[in-house]
Design a protein around this motif. Sequence first.
Motif, mmCIF file in Angstrom:
data_model
loop_
_atom_site.group_PDB
_atom_site.id
_atom_site.type_symbol
_atom_site.label_atom_id
_atom_site.label_comp_id
_atom_site.label_asym_id
_atom_site.label_seq_id
_atom_site.Cartn_x
_atom_site.Cartn_y
_atom_site.Cartn_z
ATOM 1 N N UNK A 38 -14.222 41.126 8.313
ATOM 2 C CA UNK A 38 -15.155 42.019 7.832
ATOM 3 C C UNK A 38 -15.613 41.522 6.480
ATOM 4 N N UNK A 39 -15.181 40.745 5.758
ATOM 5 C CA UNK A 39 -15.758 40.412 4.677
ATOM 6 C C UNK A 39 -16.612 39.102 4.801
ATOM 7 N N UNK A 40 -17.554 38.965 3.579
ATOM 8 C CA UNK A 40 -18.416 37.828 3.644
ATOM 9 C C UNK A 40 -18.342 36.831 2.667
ATOM 10 N N UNK A 41 -18.982 35.543 2.752
ATOM 11 C CA UNK A 41 -18.856 34.664 1.766
ATOM 12 C C UNK A 41 -20.535 34.365 1.649
ATOM 13 N N UNK A 42 -20.891 34.823 0.328
ATOM 14 C CA UNK A 42 -22.398 34.255 -0.126
ATOM 15 C C UNK A 42 -22.125 33.038 -1.024
ATOM 16 N N UNK A 43 -22.802 32.059 -0.421
ATOM 17 C CA UNK A 43 -23.022 30.816 -1.238
ATOM 18 C C UNK A 43 -24.439 30.671 -1.888
ATOM 19 N N UNK A 88 -17.802 37.744 -1.477
ATOM 20 C CA UNK A 88 -17.461 36.831 -2.360
ATOM 21 C C UNK A 88 -18.596 35.990 -2.581
ATOM 22 N N UNK A 89 -18.864 35.420 -3.737
ATOM 23 C CA UNK A 89 -19.905 34.720 -3.977
ATOM 24 C C UNK A 89 -19.488 33.352 -4.600
ATOM 25 N N UNK A 90 -19.943 32.269 -4.078
ATOM 26 C CA UNK A 90 -19.730 30.945 -4.672
ATOM 27 C C UNK A 90 -21.019 30.310 -5.127
ATOM 28 N N UNK A 91 -21.097 29.742 -6.094
ATOM 29 C CA UNK A 91 -22.150 29.112 -6.724
ATOM 30 C C UNK A 91 -21.613 27.435 -6.425
#
Length: 77
Positions: free
Chosen positions: A30-35, A4-7
């Motif tokens: 197991x999921x990832x957050x990309x900021x 998941x990407x969050x700007x």
Amino acid sequence: MADTTLDVRDIPPSKRHPKIHAAFEDLDSGEALTIINDHNPKPLFYEMQAEVDAFDEEAYEVDQREPNEFAATFPKK
């Protein structure tokens, strides 16, 4: 691993960490957050490391794409 990407660059600084924490909590294991951020989010890394047991600090990655653009990935155990 889902990502998941969050700007957060357009979010006021005082509201960024609560929004990031909420998005991280919504992830499955197991999921990832990309900021996407305007600075290296090292303070957030330390905060997550100290406060969030589900944060996989060993798999954390940060990449500086431009002078004011950093992509940091916060994986969830």
